[in-house]
Design a protein around this motif. Structure first.
Motif, short mmCIF file in Angstrom:
data_model
loop_
_atom_site.label_atom_id
_atom_site.label_comp_id
_atom_site.label_asym_id
_atom_site.label_seq_id
_atom_site.Cartn_x
_atom_site.Cartn_y
_atom_site.Cartn_z
N MET A 1 144.92 51.82 -91.66
CA MET A 1 144.71 53.27 -91.89
C MET A 1 143.54 53.85 -91.02
O MET A 1 142.59 53.25 -90.66
N LYS A 2 143.77 55.09 -90.80
CA LYS A 2 142.86 55.83 -89.97
C LYS A 2 141.66 56.79 -90.52
O LYS A 2 142.37 57.71 -91.44
N PHE A 3 140.61 56.84 -90.33
CA PHE A 3 139.61 57.38 -90.81
C PHE A 3 138.85 58.28 -89.76
O PHE A 3 138.59 57.90 -88.68
N ILE A 4 138.73 59.61 -89.83
CA ILE A 4 138.08 60.56 -88.55
C ILE A 4 136.97 61.17 -89.71
O ILE A 4 137.32 62.10 -90.47
N TYR A 5 135.87 60.94 -89.09
CA TYR A 5 134.55 61.61 -89.74
C TYR A 5 133.94 62.20 -88.58
O TYR A 5 133.68 61.58 -87.33
N PRO A 6 133.33 63.58 -88.90
CA PRO A 6 132.44 64.37 -87.78
C PRO A 6 131.16 63.44 -87.80
O PRO A 6 130.40 63.13 -88.77
N ALA A 7 130.42 63.34 -86.49
CA ALA A 7 129.26 62.64 -86.26
C ALA A 7 128.39 63.74 -85.54
O ALA A 7 129.15 64.51 -84.73
N VAL A 8 127.35 64.17 -85.49
CA VAL A 8 126.45 65.23 -85.00
C VAL A 8 125.66 64.31 -84.21
O VAL A 8 124.67 63.42 -84.64
N PHE A 9 125.37 64.56 -82.83
CA PHE A 9 124.74 64.03 -81.90
C PHE A 9 123.47 65.17 -81.22
O PHE A 9 123.95 66.24 -81.10
#
Length: 92
Positions: A1-9
């Motif tokens: 299962m693939k999960f894609i979450y945004p990360a802020v750098f």
């Protein structure tokens, strides 16, 4: 299962990078370079998601859209993809 979450750098005052996930509480990554921070964030997200999925009733948070994030100057967003494999019936 693939999960894609945004990360802020963002680049810190000492020249390293710090990233966090707006949707994953207390999940972040750090590194001397942006690439290292992204790699660290990917590992942290994998651990966070794996731990949540191990719960009796996992509650995955909804995924924020980049346009909904309140970004500050100098912050950049990278979508972090995590693949979790399930081995049903596999006993270690």
């Amino acid at each position: 299962m693939k999960f894609i979450y945004p990360a802020v750098f963002k680049k810190t005052e000492n020249g390293t990078y710090h990233g966090y996930f707006p949707d994953l509480e207390s999940c972040y990554g750090d590194g001397d370079t942006l690439d290292e921070a992204i790699e660290s964030a990917n590992a942290a997200a994998y651990d966070w998601i794996t731990l949540e999925l191990a719960e009796d009733e996992p509650a995955m948070p909804p995924i924020s859209d980049e346009s909904d994030l309140d970004l500050k100057e100098g912050e950049i967003v990278r979508n972090i993809s995590v693949n979790i494999r399930f081995y049903e019936g596999w006993d270690e």
